[in-house]
Design a protein around this motif. Structure first.
Motif, PDB file in Angstrom:
ATOM      1  N   VAL A 490       6.918  -5.681 -12.535  1.00  0.00           N
ATOM      2  CA  VAL A 490       6.479  -6.386 -11.324  1.00  0.00           C
ATOM      3  C   VAL A 490       5.356  -7.339 -11.708  1.00  0.00           C
ATOM      4  CG1 VAL A 490       5.487  -6.159  -9.029  1.00  0.00           C
ATOM      5  CG2 VAL A 490       7.126  -4.453  -9.859  1.00  0.00           C
ATOM      6  N   LYS A 491       5.557  -8.624 -11.458  1.00  0.00           N
ATOM      7  CA  LYS A 491       4.626  -9.642 -11.917  1.00  0.00           C
ATOM      8  C   LYS A 491       3.668 -10.129 -10.823  1.00  0.00           C
ATOM      9  CE  LYS A 491       6.677  -9.380 -15.841  1.00  0.00           C
ATOM     10  NZ  LYS A 491       6.015  -8.609 -16.928  1.00  0.00           N
ATOM     11  N   LYS A 492       4.032  -9.882  -9.583  1.00  0.00           N
ATOM     12  CA  LYS A 492       3.177 -10.379  -8.504  1.00  0.00           C
ATOM     13  C   LYS A 492       3.521  -9.686  -7.202  1.00  0.00           C
ATOM     14  CE  LYS A 492       1.592 -14.799  -6.510  1.00  0.00           C
ATOM     15  NZ  LYS A 492       1.791 -16.259  -6.530  1.00  0.00           N
ATOM     16  N   MET A 493       2.518  -9.497  -6.362  1.00  0.00           N
ATOM     17  CA  MET A 493       2.720  -8.865  -5.078  1.00  0.00           C
ATOM     18  C   MET A 493       1.963  -9.663  -4.017  1.00  0.00           C
ATOM     19  SD  MET A 493       1.705  -4.944  -4.020  1.00  0.00           S
ATOM     20  CE  MET A 493       2.197  -4.424  -5.657  1.00  0.00           C
ATOM     21  N   VAL A 494       2.616  -9.919  -2.881  1.00  0.00           N
ATOM     22  CA  VAL A 494       1.979 -10.636  -1.777  1.00  0.00           C
ATOM     23  C   VAL A 494       2.048  -9.772  -0.524  1.00  0.00           C
ATOM     24  CG1 VAL A 494       2.036 -12.677  -0.293  1.00  0.00           C
ATOM     25  CG2 VAL A 494       2.522 -12.900  -2.730  1.00  0.00           C
ATOM     26  N   SER A 537      -3.136   2.869 -10.150  1.00  0.00           N
ATOM     27  CA  SER A 537      -3.265   2.441 -11.547  1.00  0.00           C
ATOM     28  C   SER A 537      -1.919   2.133 -12.194  1.00  0.00           C
ATOM     29  CB  SER A 537      -3.981   3.528 -12.355  1.00  0.00           C
ATOM     30  OG  SER A 537      -3.254   4.743 -12.299  1.00  0.00           O
ATOM     31  N   SER A 538      -0.824   2.495 -11.518  1.00  0.00           N
ATOM     32  CA  SER A 538       0.486   2.257 -12.122  1.00  0.00           C
ATOM     33  C   SER A 538       0.895   0.794 -12.049  1.00  0.00           C
ATOM     34  CB  SER A 538       1.555   3.118 -11.432  1.00  0.00           C
ATOM     35  OG  SER A 538       1.717   2.729 -10.070  1.00  0.00           O
ATOM     36  N   LEU A 539       0.280   0.044 -11.139  1.00  0.00           N
ATOM     37  CA  LEU A 539       0.575  -1.380 -11.003  1.00  0.00           C
ATOM     38  C   LEU A 539      -0.658  -2.177 -11.404  1.00  0.00           C
ATOM     39  CD1 LEU A 539       2.444  -1.357  -7.579  1.00  0.00           C
ATOM     40  CD2 LEU A 539       3.449  -2.008  -9.764  1.00  0.00           C
ATOM     41  N   ARG A 540      -0.502  -3.103 -12.337  1.00  0.00           N
ATOM     42  CA  ARG A 540      -1.634  -3.939 -12.746  1.00  0.00           C
ATOM     43  C   ARG A 540      -1.358  -5.405 -12.476  1.00  0.00           C
ATOM     44  NH1 ARG A 540      -6.399  -2.295 -13.069  1.00  0.00           N
ATOM     45  NH2 ARG A 540      -6.889  -3.960 -14.544  1.00  0.00           N
ATOM     46  N   CYS A 541      -0.399  -5.692 -11.618  1.00  0.00           N
ATOM     47  CA  CYS A 541      -0.039  -7.075 -11.323  1.00  0.00           C
ATOM     48  C   CYS A 541      -1.022  -7.674 -10.318  1.00  0.00           C
ATOM     49  CB  CYS A 541       1.375  -7.136 -10.760  1.00  0.00           C
ATOM     50  SG  CYS A 541       1.554  -6.318  -9.163  1.00  0.00           S
ATOM     51  N   PRO A 542      -1.063  -8.999 -10.242  1.00  0.00           N
ATOM     52  CA  PRO A 542      -1.894  -9.630  -9.221  1.00  0.00           C
ATOM     53  C   PRO A 542      -1.397  -9.286  -7.816  1.00  0.00           C
ATOM     54  CG  PRO A 542      -1.170 -11.226 -10.875  1.00  0.00           C
ATOM     55  CD  PRO A 542      -0.368  -9.994 -11.077  1.00  0.00           C
ATOM     56  N   VAL A 543      -2.340  -9.101  -6.898  1.00  0.00           N
ATOM     57  CA  VAL A 543      -2.008  -8.870  -5.493  1.00  0.00           C
ATOM     58  C   VAL A 543      -2.712  -9.934  -4.663  1.00  0.00           C
ATOM     59  CG1 VAL A 543      -2.168  -7.301  -3.527  1.00  0.00           C
ATOM     60  CG2 VAL A 543      -1.725  -6.387  -5.810  1.00  0.00           C
ATOM     61  N   VAL A 544      -1.956 -10.588  -3.811  1.00  0.00           N
ATOM     62  CA  VAL A 544      -2.512 -11.607  -2.924  1.00  0.00           C
ATOM     63  C   VAL A 544      -2.335 -11.156  -1.479  1.00  0.00           C
ATOM     64  CG1 VAL A 544      -2.322 -13.988  -2.110  1.00  0.00           C
ATOM     65  CG2 VAL A 544      -2.033 -13.474  -4.537  1.00  0.00           C
ATOM     66  N   ILE A 545      -3.400 -11.194  -0.712  1.00  0.00           N
ATOM     67  CA  ILE A 545      -3.327 -10.944   0.736  1.00  0.00           C
ATOM     68  C   ILE A 545      -3.489 -12.293   1.423  1.00  0.00           C
ATOM     69  CG2 ILE A 545      -4.345  -9.770   2.706  1.00  0.00           C
ATOM     70  CD1 ILE A 545      -5.286  -7.574   0.867  1.00  0.00           C
ATOM     71  N   LEU A 546      -2.502 -12.679   2.193  1.00  0.00           N
ATOM     72  CA  LEU A 546      -2.494 -14.012   2.803  1.00  0.00           C
ATOM     73  C   LEU A 546      -3.619 -14.176   3.818  1.00  0.00           C
ATOM     74  CD1 LEU A 546       1.353 -14.537   3.248  1.00  0.00           C
ATOM     75  CD2 LEU A 546      -0.151 -15.583   1.553  1.00  0.00           C
ATOM     76  N   PRO A 547      -4.142 -15.385   3.968  1.00  0.00           N
ATOM     77  CA  PRO A 547      -5.272 -15.635   4.876  1.00  0.00           C
ATOM     78  C   PRO A 547      -4.843 -15.633   6.335  1.00  0.00           C
ATOM     79  CG  PRO A 547      -4.508 -17.700   3.957  1.00  0.00           C
ATOM     80  CD  PRO A 547      -3.708 -16.615   3.271  1.00  0.00           C
ATOM     81  N   ALA A 548      -5.828 -15.649   7.219  1.00  0.00           N
ATOM     82  CA  ALA A 548      -5.586 -15.650   8.663  1.00  0.00           C
ATOM     83  C   ALA A 548      -6.186 -16.897   9.294  1.00  0.00           C
ATOM     84  CB  ALA A 548      -6.188 -14.397   9.298  1.00  0.00           C
ATOM     85  N   VAL A 549      -5.749 -17.173  10.509  1.00  0.00           N
ATOM     86  CA  VAL A 549      -6.335 -18.262  11.282  1.00  0.00           C
ATOM     87  C   VAL A 549      -7.591 -17.772  11.987  1.00  0.00           C
ATOM     88  CG1 VAL A 549      -5.967 -19.900  13.165  1.00  0.00           C
ATOM     89  CG2 VAL A 549      -4.075 -19.326  11.634  1.00  0.00           C
ATOM     90  N   SER A 550      -7.499 -16.567  12.566  1.00  0.00           N
ATOM     91  CA  SER A 550      -8.612 -16.016  13.333  1.00  0.00           C
ATOM     92  C   SER A 550      -8.464 -14.499  13.382  1.00  0.00           C
ATOM     93  CB  SER A 550      -8.607 -16.589  14.756  1.00  0.00           C
ATOM     94  OG  SER A 550      -7.448 -16.146  15.454  1.00  0.00           O
ATOM     95  N   ALA A 551      -9.329 -13.853  14.148  1.00  0.00           N
ATOM     96  CA  ALA A 551      -9.302 -12.393  14.249  1.00  0.00           C
ATOM     97  C   ALA A 551      -7.978 -11.892  14.800  1.00  0.00           C
ATOM     98  CB  ALA A 551     -10.458 -11.915  15.137  1.00  0.00           C
ATOM     99  N   PHE A 552      -7.340 -12.656  15.689  1.00  0.00           N
ATOM    100  CA  PHE A 552      -6.129 -12.181  16.353  1.00  0.00           C
ATOM    101  C   PHE A 552      -4.876 -12.980  15.996  1.00  0.00           C
ATOM    102  CE2 PHE A 552      -9.618 -10.720  19.095  1.00  0.00           C
ATOM    103  CZ  PHE A 552      -9.383  -9.356  18.997  1.00  0.00           C
ATOM    104  N   VAL A 553      -4.997 -13.942  15.122  1.00  0.00           N
ATOM    105  CA  VAL A 553      -3.836 -14.644  14.573  1.00  0.00           C
ATOM    106  C   VAL A 553      -3.934 -14.484  13.066  1.00  0.00           C
ATOM    107  CG1 VAL A 553      -2.560 -16.806  14.415  1.00  0.00           C
ATOM    108  CG2 VAL A 553      -3.817 -16.267  16.501  1.00  0.00           C
ATOM    109  N   GLY A 554      -3.295 -13.421  12.570  1.00  0.00           N
ATOM    110  CA  GLY A 554      -3.531 -12.979  11.211  1.00  0.00           C
ATOM    111  C   GLY A 554      -2.578 -13.528  10.173  1.00  0.00           C
TER     112      GLY A 554
END
Length: 861
Positions: A490-494, A537-554
């Protein structure tokens, strides 16, 4: 402004300590009082009939006459000047009563010489009314949240309002007809155990001064004041409670686990279970409003509470079933957990065709302006309440995030409030090889984000983070196992998630997220390795959490917009994700207008008397087919084309057959897909359940279709009032295997009205902000589980969606998961997110003058 009287039910019982306080602080006979209290309570449960009426109005001199006298402290300020000198004020008028039968019983006791019993009963009725007033604050709060308003002050007679005002309010709310409440010539309320007050509303949605403050009340001789404000009396009552519980430790044996847990006598059972890691389903968070957190007493004793009687059948109560949220065991107990968190909620994992992100086609100028993802730190706030908020890892500077290993895999994850979904796809070709779903264990702390925020702020932050990390890691392990793929490949996770789930996953404080001005600890893109974010620890791939517009539009909505290419193109399109929150985005003329409206849990089966999540056995479709309704609907393909597979059939059909209710024992014939239906010859409908399983309740899509059908055949009017024969007992849909009836009530109709009014008003506000007519929207994308199952005709018939949307609606499945796959393969993800967010314009509904009026308008059908 459209005005309507709302009639709601509130379940509560009198508190023994308050009863003691009302009877006097010097009593030494609490042992005897306790016995009388217990015996009288059984009687009063049969006699007390609580009713609450509410009505929102824009009022002026016609409601608060200029010559009204007697008000000592009335400081009503006019909202605006209408030009004729009569200012307007937005208010919520409220009337509560517990009925007349209890008062008649007190008179009978006095007549029989049972003076002590009579005094205790009268105190219990007063305490019941006080408890009811306290409980109704939750309903008022939810009502205000739905309209984006707060409560500035509470006005009561005679201190804030003239006594004559009570008569005006009763007349405005039609109280005598709806609740049996009237005002005498002496301006006294009848029944005596009633309340009447007015709440002044404000645009400040964080203010909520709706409760009565005994310490500020001028009624020095008030019994409630004596019961709650006197420090000596409060100490005495606390000592009484301590004596009753004896502060002793008891043991709870949970049969399911074969383990014993120690707790203090009198502790709330659901809290004890949670503290020891015993999972139990409680969609309302344990507030006593859903009736789902059921346990069965195997040995020991749990008294029956008012909530038990409200939500459980007599048969269930007789067999030891209780609600854990109101159970307070006083001695050792052996139980079995019935409300185990569902593992089979029908989560939507289908994703639409994912756009290729390997080549964004951006110009050289755009490339120079954009910033690569590895140059974007995950958190630049430096917020004091965001512990370890900065999760950008410099180690990724060397390897980068533009992974080019053609032999690798990517993972996309959607973290929803109720469910999680993940998919494994090939890095080079984007082919999805495996998809899997699971239930979000945080649901144990409440079905909605507000309940989770509250739990986090009340000391459960670490536990909620731990649960969510365990859920995601377990999901990934199962995903890789099914696909036969090693973690190293696994090379990347979003990850795409709403803001509350991001805060819980990262361990951020929710203190500023849940109150104005609703500031997230971090809404930027987050980037780190799996160990840092998931503790795995079993996964060392990059993880990206996508940004939000605001508190309630995530980030889930941002992900959906990316998957649909809403940052590109010229067509006017609308993305709509209907759930507990209605999140929506409108693209028009190069701008994207986004907003979120609090719809409540009705679309997910919450807040419905026999409601349930999308689990096997949930009634998900209801169609009237009998000729008695004068409809030309056949049972052939055209009448079932919108049904998914799994119409109710099989060995459990007998559970639906009840001659008293008019069920037919014979199967209908001629179904296009070969499925069998059960019809009701008296009421003329057929139903479908998820997975073709025996009915366990009704989910959101079933509620939508049922209300649409009731409206179509004339059993429901445009105001939401059921036909008279169903108004009291509700509309029966059959029975569960246990024998408990599945009934859709008048209160359930109101719950749907509140939810659909909020969604429709949000759509109208978004269209108005963009200067767009409904008929100008070329495509409406429906995302999420409810959107996939939502019947177009039913949604338009009840007014959830405009008529102009007909024929333009396209379900897109889990657009959040689709977007996570797109983002994982996007060569310039940082640039794409920046471009999209730059086009977004947040529409704050509380600032839209028409939102409140439309909210009330579209609650009608």
């Amino acid at each position: 402004m459209s005005e309507k009287v709302y009639q709601i039910s509130v379940m509560c019982e009198p508190d023994f300590s308050v009863v003691c306080g009302l009877l006097g602080e010097g009593r030494t006979d609490q042992g005897e009082l306790k016995k009388i209290y217990a015996s009288v309570l059984v009687k009063l449960r049969e006699l007390v009939y609580p009713v609450v009426l509410m009505k929102q109005s824009e009022v002026g001199e016609t409601f608060f006459p200029a010559d009204a006298s007697g008000a000592k402290n009335c400081t009503l300020e006019r909202k605006s000047d209408t030009g004729d000198g009569a200012g307007q004020l937005l208010v919520l008028s409220v009337i509560l009563t517990i009925g007349r039968a209890g008062e008649q019983y007190v008179r009978e006791l006095f007549a029989q010489g049972e003076h002590l019993h009579a005094l205790v009963t009268d105190a219990m009725l007063s305490a019941w009314l006080f408890a009811m007033d306290k409980k109704v604050q939750d309903e008022i709060r939810a009502f205000c949240i739905g309209q984006g308003v707060g409560v500035a002050k509470r006005l009561e007679a005679p201190d804030d309002l003239s006594p004559e005002m009570q008569g005006i309010i009763c007349e405005a709310l039609d109280a005598e007809r709806l609740a049996g409440v009237r005002v005498t010539e002496a301006h006294m309320l009848v029944p005596e155990k009633s309340m009447c007050y007015v709440l002044e509303l404000t645009d400040d949605c964080q203010r909520f001064a709706a409760g009565h403050d005994c310490e500020k009340c001028e009624k020095k001789d008030c019994g409630m004041r004596k019961a709650t404000c006197n420090p000596r009396n409060m100490k005495q009552m606390q000592n009484s409670v301590d004596t009753m519980t004896k502060n002793s430790m008891i043991k709870i044996l949970v049969e399911d686990q074969g383990k014993k847990y120690a707790c203090e006598a009198g502790s709330v059972l659901i809290h004890t279970l949670r503290e020891h890691g015993v999972r139990i389903d409680a969609p309302c968070g344990g507030s006593g409003r859903c009736g789902k957190c059921r346990v069965r007493v195997v040995s020991g004793e749990l008294p029956v509470t008012a909530e038990d009687r409200a939500f459980l059948s007599e048969r269930e109560i007789a067999t030891g079933v209780r609600l854990a949220c109101t159970a307070r065991p006083m001695s050792d107990l052996r139980i079995r957990v019935l409300a185990k968190p569902g593992k089979q909620i029908a989560a939507v994992s289908e994703i639409s065709n994912v756009r290729s992100g390997m080549n964004t086609g951006q110009s050289a100028d755009q490339e120079r302006r954009n910033t690569d993802l590895k140059q974007m730190p995950g958190d630049v706030m430096g917020s004091k309440n965001a512990k370890n908020a900065s999760v950008y890892d410099a180690a990724f500077d060397k390897q980068g995030l533009s992974v080019t290993d053609e032999n690798g895999y990517g993972i996309g994850i959607d973290i929803g409030t109720t469910t999680l979904a993940a998919c494994l796809y090939g890095w080079s070709d984007g082919v999805v090889y495996e998809t899997i779903t699971a239930v979000n264990s945080g649901r144990d702390f409440g079905a909605d984000v507000l309940s989770r925020m509250e739990a986090s702020n009340n000391g459960k932050r670490a536990r909620l983070q731990e649960l969510l990390q365990e859920d995601v890691c377990g999901l990934l392990a199962e995903l890789l196992h099914r696909a036969g793929v090693q973690a190293v490949d696994v090379k990347k996770m979003v990850i795409a998630a709403n803001m509350t789930m991001v805060h819980l996953l990262m361990g951020y404080s929710c203190e500023t997220l849940g109150r104005a001005p609703f500031v997230p600890a971090n809404k930027r893109m987050i980037c780190a390795d799996a160990m840092r974010i998931l503790g795995d620890s079993s996964l060392r791939c990059p993880v990206v959490i996508l940004p939000a517009v605001s508190a309630f539009v995530g980030g889930d909505i941002v992900s959906g917009m990316l998957s649909l290419g809403m940052n590109e193109g010229n067509d006017t399109v609308l993305l709509l994700d209907v759930g507990t929150n209605g999140e929506m985005a409108l693209r028009h003329n190069g701008q994207i207008y986004v907003t979120s409206t609090a719809a409540g849990p009705a679309f997910e089966g919450g807040g419905i008397s026999c409601g349930c999540a999308s689990v096997p056995g949930a009634i998900c479709s209801v169609k009237f087919v009998d000729d008695m309704w004068d409809r030309s609907i056949s049972l052939k393909e055209e009448s079932v084309h919108s049904f998914a597979s799994g119409l109710y059939q099989g060995q459990n059909c007998a559970s639906l057959i009840d001659e008293k209710e008019g069920w037919s024992g014979s199967l209908t014939e001629g179904q296009a897909d070969g499925s069998n239906y059960r019809t009701n010859r008296e009421q003329g409908f057929m139903l479908r359940t998820i997975g073709d399983a025996a009915p366990v309740g009704i989910c959101g899509s079933g509620v939508l279709e049922l209300v649409s059908e009731l409206l179509h055949v004339g059993l429901l009017d445009e105001t939401g009032l059921l036909a008279e024969q169903y108004r009291e007992r509700g509309f029966s849909l059959g029975k569960m295997v246990s024998g408990k009836p599945i009934v859709f009530t008048q209160g359930d109709v109101r719950a749907l009205q509140l939810a659909k009014g909020a969604i429709r008003a949000g759509i109208e506000a978004l269209l108005a902000a963009g200067g767009v007519r409904a008929e100008d929207v070329a495509q409406i994308y429906l995302a999420g589980g409810f959107g996939v199952r939502m019947d177009e005709q039913a949604s338009i018939r009840i007014g959830l969606l405009p008529e102009a949307f007909r024929g333009r609606i396209r379900p897109v499945g889990n657009s959040s998961l689709s977007g996570a796959v797109f983002a994982g393969r996007c060569a310039q993800l940082g640039s794409a997110c920046e471009e999209l967010l730059a086009q977004c314009r947040q529409v704050v509904l509380a600032e839209q003058p028409e939102f409140g009026e439309n909210y009330l308008k579209y609650m009608n059908f």
